[in-house]
Design a protein around this motif. Structure first.
Motif, PDB file in Angstrom:
ATOM      1  N   UNK A 389       0.828  -1.192   0.000  1.00  0.00           N
ATOM      2  CA  UNK A 389       0.000   0.000   0.000  1.00  0.00           C
ATOM      3  C   UNK A 389       0.863   1.242   0.000  1.00  0.00           C
ATOM      4  N   UNK A 390       0.253   2.394   0.248  1.00  0.00           N
ATOM      5  CA  UNK A 390       1.026   3.630   0.235  1.00  0.00           C
ATOM      6  C   UNK A 390       1.967   3.721   1.432  1.00  0.00           C
ATOM      7  N   UNK A 391       3.080   4.365   1.251  1.00  0.00           N
ATOM      8  CA  UNK A 391       3.996   4.615   2.367  1.00  0.00           C
ATOM      9  C   UNK A 391       4.828   5.844   2.043  1.00  0.00           C
ATOM     10  N   UNK A 392       5.217   6.540   3.099  1.00  0.00           N
ATOM     11  CA  UNK A 392       5.979   7.774   2.907  1.00  0.00           C
ATOM     12  C   UNK A 392       7.333   7.515   2.234  1.00  0.00           C
ATOM     13  N   UNK A 393       7.833   8.523   1.556  1.00  0.00           N
ATOM     14  CA  UNK A 393       9.232   8.540   1.146  1.00  0.00           C
ATOM     15  C   UNK A 393       9.845   9.715   1.880  1.00  0.00           C
ATOM     16  N   UNK A 394      10.972   9.476   2.550  1.00  0.00           N
ATOM     17  CA  UNK A 394      11.636  10.576   3.256  1.00  0.00           C
ATOM     18  C   UNK A 394      12.464  11.373   2.266  1.00  0.00           C
ATOM     19  N   UNK A 395      12.635  12.643   2.557  1.00  0.00           N
ATOM     20  CA  UNK A 395      13.649  13.402   1.817  1.00  0.00           C
ATOM     21  C   UNK A 395      15.000  12.937   2.368  1.00  0.00           C
ATOM     22  N   UNK A 396      16.057  12.867   1.547  1.00  0.00           N
ATOM     23  CA  UNK A 396      17.357  12.503   2.119  1.00  0.00           C
ATOM     24  C   UNK A 396      17.645  13.382   3.332  1.00  0.00           C
ATOM     25  N   UNK A 397      18.041  12.763   4.454  1.00  0.00           N
ATOM     26  CA  UNK A 397      18.232  13.521   5.690  1.00  0.00           C
ATOM     27  C   UNK A 397      19.191  14.703   5.510  1.00  0.00           C
ATOM     28  N   UNK A 398      18.881  15.790   6.198  1.00  0.00           N
ATOM     29  CA  UNK A 398      19.690  17.018   6.100  1.00  0.00           C
ATOM     30  C   UNK A 398      20.167  17.399   7.498  1.00  0.00           C
ATOM     31  N   UNK A 399      21.508  17.443   7.720  1.00  0.00           N
ATOM     32  CA  UNK A 399      22.020  17.790   9.051  1.00  0.00           C
ATOM     33  C   UNK A 399      21.438  19.102   9.556  1.00  0.00           C
ATOM     34  N   UNK A 400      21.214  19.115  10.854  1.00  0.00           N
ATOM     35  CA  UNK A 400      20.630  20.220  11.625  1.00  0.00           C
ATOM     36  C   UNK A 400      19.118  20.313  11.451  1.00  0.00           C
ATOM     37  N   UNK A 401      18.539  19.561  10.484  1.00  0.00           N
ATOM     38  CA  UNK A 401      17.072  19.493  10.365  1.00  0.00           C
ATOM     39  C   UNK A 401      16.596  18.116  10.817  1.00  0.00           C
ATOM     40  N   UNK A 402      17.288  17.057  10.319  1.00  0.00           N
ATOM     41  CA  UNK A 402      16.916  15.683  10.674  1.00  0.00           C
ATOM     42  C   UNK A 402      17.276  15.423  12.141  1.00  0.00           C
ATOM     43  N   UNK A 403      16.356  14.880  12.914  1.00  0.00           N
ATOM     44  CA  UNK A 403      16.630  14.650  14.335  1.00  0.00           C
ATOM     45  C   UNK A 403      15.638  13.620  14.862  1.00  0.00           C
ATOM     46  N   UNK A 404      16.086  12.363  14.962  1.00  0.00           N
ATOM     47  CA  UNK A 404      15.150  11.320  15.401  1.00  0.00           C
ATOM     48  C   UNK A 404      14.919  11.364  16.912  1.00  0.00           C
ATOM     49  N   UNK A 405      15.701  12.178  17.637  1.00  0.00           N
ATOM     50  CA  UNK A 405      15.582  12.158  19.090  1.00  0.00           C
ATOM     51  C   UNK A 405      14.462  13.058  19.591  1.00  0.00           C
ATOM     52  N   UNK A 406      14.198  14.141  18.869  1.00  0.00           N
ATOM     53  CA  UNK A 406      13.099  14.994  19.326  1.00  0.00           C
ATOM     54  C   UNK A 406      11.854  14.833  18.464  1.00  0.00           C
ATOM     55  N   UNK A 407      11.914  13.862  17.496  1.00  0.00           N
ATOM     56  CA  UNK A 407      10.734  13.579  16.690  1.00  0.00           C
ATOM     57  C   UNK A 407       9.780  12.711  17.515  1.00  0.00           C
ATOM     58  N   UNK A 408       8.478  12.959  17.459  1.00  0.00           N
ATOM     59  CA  UNK A 408       7.567  12.123  18.249  1.00  0.00           C
ATOM     60  C   UNK A 408       7.676  10.650  17.841  1.00  0.00           C
ATOM     61  N   UNK A 409       7.457   9.722  18.772  1.00  0.00           N
ATOM     62  CA  UNK A 409       7.550   8.304  18.451  1.00  0.00           C
ATOM     63  C   UNK A 409       6.619   7.923  17.303  1.00  0.00           C
ATOM     64  N   UNK A 410       7.095   7.047  16.444  1.00  0.00           N
ATOM     65  CA  UNK A 410       6.273   6.582  15.334  1.00  0.00           C
ATOM     66  C   UNK A 410       5.650   5.235  15.679  1.00  0.00           C
ATOM     67  N   UNK A 411       6.320   4.439  16.489  1.00  0.00           N
ATOM     68  CA  UNK A 411       5.700   3.200  16.968  1.00  0.00           C
ATOM     69  C   UNK A 411       5.748   3.228  18.493  1.00  0.00           C
ATOM     70  N   UNK A 412       4.890   2.450  19.147  1.00  0.00           N
ATOM     71  CA  UNK A 412       4.963   2.405  20.608  1.00  0.00           C
ATOM     72  C   UNK A 412       6.346   1.943  21.053  1.00  0.00           C
ATOM     73  N   UNK A 413       6.810   2.405  22.200  1.00  0.00           N
ATOM     74  CA  UNK A 413       8.107   1.993  22.713  1.00  0.00           C
ATOM     75  C   UNK A 413       8.164   0.479  22.810  1.00  0.00           C
ATOM     76  N   UNK A 414       9.283  -0.099  22.373  1.00  0.00           N
ATOM     77  CA  UNK A 414       9.406  -1.561  22.401  1.00  0.00           C
ATOM     78  C   UNK A 414      10.106  -1.967  23.678  1.00  0.00           C
TER      79      UNK A 414
END
Ligand SMILES: NC(=O)c1ccc[n+]([C@@H]2O[C@H](COP(=O)([O-])OP(=O)(O)OC[C@H]3O[C@@H](n4cnc5c(N)ncnc54)[C@H](O)[C@@H]3O)[C@@H](O)[C@H]2O)c1
Length: 414
Positions: A389-414
């Motif tokens: 089915x449909x799924x996002x495509x990310x833009x190639x990560x860009x330093x100082x913009x890309x940040x997985x630590x302050x991005x809200x969780x995408x899946x529940x904590x494992x």
């Protein structure tokens, strides 16, 4: 002499190995052949009884290459569960794209199978946490696990790393790791009608499936450094770019340069790239207070002749040797569980990647505990229920913009 009332080692040795292959592409097919060659060398009865792939045309390779009956060549997102449910299966070969590894490994361990799994074994912190949990579960159940970090089953490395750890070059002060290739990676063209289908066909170009080049390939060299140190780095910083992939489909970068630091202060300098260039090297080096080593088989100490490894293992082919070692551990009940080592090295690569993507210094606990998962939500909760089915495509990560630590969780904590 076997004790009466207990299953003897002899009895285990005679138990036929019934294997399944999950992901029967280039490596899955190769690993299947390596498994059969290893069993022959060890004198174990072995067969491949079922295969699973996401695409029917790939699943049919089970019949073509291993004479697996057509109705045991399963296709689809739930194919791995169907293969694991076949009667008598006790050995699973995992060679789907790395994004699926946590789901597949967890299912194998839950079902009580011994596992050979390809590297890398995850693409993000949540995936690594699933791997560590399944590793603990495998230990409790006495299941044996070998990983496709094959240098750990290659004679030159086995002998040389042991000598380094015994002090042959003095105290290790610096390490270098290279996967610097002289060419770009493959692209299979835009097959399929949905985003997920297109991305899985070209899995190497999407972070949720391959973890980027540093994870997908360079994990081999990072693993050698971690092996030498008997530890993983605790922090890193670095840089990289998407230099030659340019506007082509996908989001990964094509080169990284990362400086890692271990707890004891030792630095590891890591360079990887898959871009057209004139100098290339796939290697590692360890520098110590007395000399230095190419851990693949050489040691250089000032004032002494060059030392060269001479150890011979059962097979000169590390791809066969890793199955020989796994089969022997199953037969003899000896310890072999490489799931933690390969997950440590996978997370080392992920930590380096996120340092470069974000332009921040990243530490181990932050990446291990990060809540951001790159893949679709079902990937870590119930991968068998995924659908094209449909799924996002990310833009190639860009330093100082890309940040997985302050991005809200995408899946529940494992
Ligand atoms: N240790 C090594 O030296 C080495 C060498 C080559 C590849 N590998 C590893 O093996 C893995 C596979 O690489 P490859 O070169 O064989 O790729 P490949 O594309 O040739 O094969 C992958 C196969 O997995 C299938 N697949 C995709 N999603 C699946 C799913 N959810 N369930 C079941 N099957 C699925 C694909 O259709 C394909 O047939 C990668 O992790 C890669 O790093 C390791």
């Amino acid at each position: 002499m076997a004790a009466v009332g207990f299953p003897s080692i002899q009895a285990q040795a005679k138990q036929p190995l019934k294997a399944v292959i999950l992901g029967i592409g280039g490596r899955g097919g190769g690993a299947g052949q390596n498994f059969l060659a290893a069993a022959k060398q060890v004198g174990a009865e072995a067969s491949i009884v079922a295969v699973a792939d996401i695409f029917p045309q790939q699943a049919r390779r089970g019949s073509e290459s291993f004479s697996v009956p057509g109705d045991k060549c399963f296709a689809g997102f739930d194919a791995y569960m169907k293969a694991l449910e076949q009667p008598g299966v006790n050995y699973a070969i995992l060679a789907a794209p790395p994004g699926f590894r946590p789901a597949h490994f967890k299912a194998c361990i839950a079902a009580g199978k011994h596992v050979f799994m390809e590297k890398p074994v995850a693409v993000d912190g949540p995936g690594c946490r699933i791997m560590y949990a399944a590793y603990e579960e495998a230990k409790k159940k006495g299941l044996k696990v070998a990983a496709g970090t094959q240098r750990r089953h290659q004679a030159g490395y086995v002998e040389t790393v042991k000598k380094i750890q015994e002090g042959a070059i003095g105290d290790v002060v610096t390490l270098r790791a290279y996967w610097v290739n002289g060419g770009p990676i493959w692209h299979r063209g835009l097959q399929g009608s949905t985003d997920l289908e297109k991305q899985i066909h070209n899995w190497y170009h999407y972070i949720w499936l391959c973890g980027d080049h540093i994870c997908e390939q360079h994990v081999h060299n990072l693993d050698v450094c971690n092996w030498i140190m008997n530890a993983h780095p605790v922090r890193c910083w670095g840089m990289g770019a998407r230099q030659q992939l340019g506007a082509s489909a996908g989001e990964i970068w094509d080169n990284f340069a990362i400086e890692y630091e271990y707890e004891n202060g030792v630095r590891m300098y890591s360079y990887c790239g898959q871009i057209k260039r004139k100098w290339a090297s796939v290697s590692e080096a360890a520098h110590g207070t007395k000399g230095w080593s190419n851990p693949g088989g050489e040691i250089f100490v000032k004032g002494q002749p060059r030392w060269r490894a001479s150890l011979k293992l059962d097979s000169g082919d590390p791809y066969v040797q890793e199955h020989i070692d796994l089969i022997r551990a199953i037969q003899n009940g000896t310890e072999l569980n490489e799931a933690k080592n390969v997950t440590d090295s996978t997370l080392t690569a992920i930590m380096g990647r996120e340092a470069a993507y974000s332009g921040m210094a990243v530490d181990w606990d932050a990446i291990l505990n990060s809540k951001f998962a790159y893949g679709p939500e079902l990937l870590y909760t119930d991968a068998a229920k995924m659908q094209f089915g449909p799924f996002r495509t990310l833009k190639p990560p860009m330093p100082s913009i890309h940040d997985v630590f302050s991005t809200p969780p995408v899946v529940p904590a494992v």
